[in-house]
Write a protein that holds these residues in place. Structure first.
Motif, PDB file in Angstrom:
ATOM      1  N   SER A  64     -11.610  -7.615  -2.326  1.00 14.73           N
ATOM      2  CA  SER A  64     -13.072  -7.544  -2.219  1.00 14.73           C
ATOM      3  C   SER A  64     -13.766  -6.768  -3.327  1.00 14.73           C
ATOM      4  N   ASP A  65     -13.017  -6.088  -4.165  1.00 13.87           N
ATOM      5  CA  ASP A  65     -13.669  -5.285  -5.197  1.00 13.87           C
ATOM      6  C   ASP A  65     -14.125  -6.173  -6.344  1.00 13.87           C
ATOM      7  N   ASP A  66     -15.308  -5.913  -6.860  1.00 12.11           N
ATOM      8  CA  ASP A  66     -15.842  -6.697  -7.979  1.00 12.11           C
ATOM      9  C   ASP A  66     -15.193  -6.339  -9.315  1.00 12.11           C
ATOM     10  N   ASP A  67     -14.577  -5.187  -9.385  1.00 10.49           N
ATOM     11  CA  ASP A  67     -13.989  -4.704 -10.633  1.00 10.49           C
ATOM     12  C   ASP A  67     -12.552  -5.223 -10.766  1.00 10.49           C
ATOM     13  N   GLU A  68     -12.295  -5.970 -11.818  1.00  8.95           N
ATOM     14  CA  GLU A  68     -10.963  -6.552 -11.995  1.00  8.95           C
ATOM     15  C   GLU A  68      -9.899  -5.487 -12.257  1.00  8.95           C
ATOM     16  N   ILE A  69     -10.265  -4.351 -12.813  1.00  8.73           N
ATOM     17  CA  ILE A  69      -9.294  -3.266 -13.012  1.00  8.73           C
ATOM     18  C   ILE A  69      -8.852  -2.719 -11.658  1.00  8.73           C
ATOM     19  N   VAL A  70      -9.784  -2.543 -10.758  1.00  2.00           N
ATOM     20  CA  VAL A  70      -9.462  -2.062  -9.414  1.00  2.00           C
ATOM     21  C   VAL A  70      -8.562  -3.075  -8.707  1.00  2.00           C
ATOM     22  N   ARG A  71      -8.902  -4.355  -8.804  1.00  2.39           N
ATOM     23  CA  ARG A  71      -8.060  -5.382  -8.166  1.00  2.39           C
ATOM     24  C   ARG A  71      -6.651  -5.359  -8.744  1.00  2.39           C
ATOM     25  N   GLY A  72      -6.547  -5.212 -10.058  1.00  5.85           N
ATOM     26  CA  GLY A  72      -5.241  -5.167 -10.701  1.00  5.85           C
ATOM     27  C   GLY A  72      -4.417  -3.981 -10.238  1.00  5.85           C
ATOM     28  N   GLU A  73      -5.037  -2.816 -10.139  1.00  5.00           N
ATOM     29  CA  GLU A  73      -4.330  -1.620  -9.681  1.00  5.00           C
ATOM     30  C   GLU A  73      -3.917  -1.747  -8.223  1.00  5.00           C
ATOM     31  N   ALA A  74      -4.780  -2.320  -7.408  1.00  3.89           N
ATOM     32  CA  ALA A  74      -4.453  -2.506  -5.991  1.00  3.89           C
ATOM     33  C   ALA A  74      -3.279  -3.473  -5.831  1.00  3.89           C
ATOM     34  N   LEU A  75      -3.284  -4.552  -6.576  1.00  4.34           N
ATOM     35  CA  LEU A  75      -2.184  -5.510  -6.486  1.00  4.34           C
ATOM     36  C   LEU A  75      -0.887  -4.919  -7.015  1.00  4.34           C
TER      37      LEU A  75
ATOM     38  N   GLU B 220      -4.617 -17.203 -12.602  1.00  2.00           N
ATOM     39  CA  GLU B 220      -5.157 -18.548 -12.824  1.00  2.00           C
ATOM     40  C   GLU B 220      -6.603 -18.542 -13.312  1.00  2.00           C
ATOM     41  N   GLN B 221      -7.279 -17.415 -13.160  1.00  2.00           N
ATOM     42  CA  GLN B 221      -8.689 -17.339 -13.539  1.00  2.00           C
ATOM     43  C   GLN B 221      -8.853 -17.405 -15.057  1.00  2.00           C
ATOM     44  N   PRO B 222      -9.880 -18.113 -15.510  1.00  2.00           N
ATOM     45  CA  PRO B 222     -10.128 -18.145 -16.953  1.00  2.00           C
ATOM     46  C   PRO B 222     -10.589 -16.783 -17.456  1.00  2.00           C
ATOM     47  N   GLY B 223     -10.399 -16.564 -18.712  1.00  2.00           N
ATOM     48  CA  GLY B 223     -10.815 -15.308 -19.322  1.00  2.00           C
ATOM     49  C   GLY B 223      -9.632 -14.567 -19.899  1.00  2.00           C
ATOM     50  N   ASP B 224      -9.903 -13.379 -20.343  1.00  2.00           N
ATOM     51  CA  ASP B 224      -8.855 -12.604 -21.023  1.00  2.00           C
ATOM     52  C   ASP B 224      -8.395 -11.406 -20.209  1.00  2.00           C
ATOM     53  N   HIS B 225      -8.446 -11.501 -18.902  1.00  2.00           N
ATOM     54  CA  HIS B 225      -8.071 -10.372 -18.058  1.00  2.00           C
ATOM     55  C   HIS B 225      -6.648 -10.457 -17.504  1.00  2.00           C
ATOM     56  N   ALA B 226      -5.870 -11.457 -17.886  1.00  2.00           N
ATOM     57  CA  ALA B 226      -4.515 -11.630 -17.339  1.00  2.00           C
ATOM     58  C   ALA B 226      -3.653 -10.390 -17.528  1.00  2.00           C
ATOM     59  N   HIS B 227      -3.875  -9.662 -18.630  1.00  2.00           N
ATOM     60  CA  HIS B 227      -3.071  -8.460 -18.889  1.00  2.00           C
ATOM     61  C   HIS B 227      -3.196  -7.426 -17.776  1.00  2.00           C
ATOM     62  N   LEU B 228      -4.271  -7.487 -16.995  1.00  2.00           N
ATOM     63  CA  LEU B 228      -4.460  -6.545 -15.896  1.00  2.00           C
ATOM     64  C   LEU B 228      -3.559  -6.857 -14.708  1.00  2.00           C
ATOM     65  N   PHE B 229      -2.986  -8.056 -14.692  1.00  2.00           N
ATOM     66  CA  PHE B 229      -2.214  -8.506 -13.537  1.00  2.00           C
ATOM     67  C   PHE B 229      -0.758  -8.839 -13.857  1.00  2.00           C
ATOM     68  N   THR B 230      -0.392  -8.882 -15.129  1.00  2.00           N
ATOM     69  CA  THR B 230       0.973  -9.277 -15.476  1.00  2.00           C
ATOM     70  C   THR B 230       2.005  -8.243 -15.038  1.00  2.00           C
ATOM     71  N   ASP B 231       1.712  -6.959 -15.167  1.00  2.00           N
ATOM     72  CA  ASP B 231       2.682  -5.955 -14.735  1.00  2.00           C
ATOM     73  C   ASP B 231       2.920  -6.031 -13.229  1.00  2.00           C
ATOM     74  N   GLY B 232       1.870  -6.223 -12.472  1.00  2.00           N
ATOM     75  CA  GLY B 232       2.023  -6.384 -11.022  1.00  2.00           C
ATOM     76  C   GLY B 232       2.836  -7.621 -10.679  1.00  2.00           C
ATOM     77  N   ALA B 233       2.604  -8.710 -11.414  1.00  2.00           N
ATOM     78  CA  ALA B 233       3.359  -9.936 -11.177  1.00  2.00           C
ATOM     79  C   ALA B 233       4.835  -9.738 -11.504  1.00  2.00           C
ATOM     80  N   LYS B 234       5.115  -9.079 -12.622  1.00  2.00           N
ATOM     81  CA  LYS B 234       6.515  -8.826 -12.982  1.00  2.00           C
ATOM     82  C   LYS B 234       7.184  -7.940 -11.937  1.00  2.00           C
ATOM     83  N   LEU B 235       6.506  -6.915 -11.498  1.00  2.00           N
ATOM     84  CA  LEU B 235       7.048  -6.024 -10.479  1.00  2.00           C
ATOM     85  C   LEU B 235       7.313  -6.795  -9.190  1.00  2.00           C
ATOM     86  N   CYS B 236       6.363  -7.604  -8.800  1.00  2.00           N
ATOM     87  CA  CYS B 236       6.481  -8.413  -7.595  1.00  2.00           C
ATOM     88  C   CYS B 236       7.697  -9.342  -7.666  1.00  2.00           C
TER      89      CYS B 236
END
Length: 98
Positions: A28-39, A59-75
């Motif tokens: 629910s957070d609008d901030d993608e950094i917060v979402r990335g840290e939570a995930l 899957e979202q367009p844009g250049d924010h994938a780097h905020l989620f790749t570490d979480g994905a690798k950990l997962c």
């Protein structure tokens, strides 16, 4: 975002309430950094609910994938230092949704 980062990076604090708080920030957070840290925090705790959410973020367009790749690798149990392309992470996250 610092509160979410601090909580997310402290796996010693793990309870249904902590996971619910991280999930709430991830969804629910609008901030993608917060979402990335939570995930990342959910992935660190082995919470499988982060898989579909990480895939959706990657899957979202844009250049924010780097905020989620570490979480994905950990997962996925992939070494954090490994170079893995986003499409490969998506395939792996989708394959493990059950």
């Amino acid at each position: 975002d610092w509160a979410t980062t601090t909580l997310g990076q402290a796996p010693g604090f793990d309870s249904a309430e902590v996971r619910a708080a991280l999930l709430a920030r991830a969804t629910s957070d609008d901030d993608e950094i917060v979402r990335g840290e939570a995930l990342h925090g959910l992935a660190l705790r082995g919470d499988r609910r982060c898989r579909s959410l990480l895939a959706a973020e990657l899957e979202q367009p844009g250049d924010h994938a780097h905020l989620f790749t570490d979480g994905a690798k950990l997962c996925l149990g992939i070494d954090q230092e490994a170079e893995v392309a986003v499409p490969d992470l998506l395939v792996a996250l989708r394959a493990n949704r059950h």
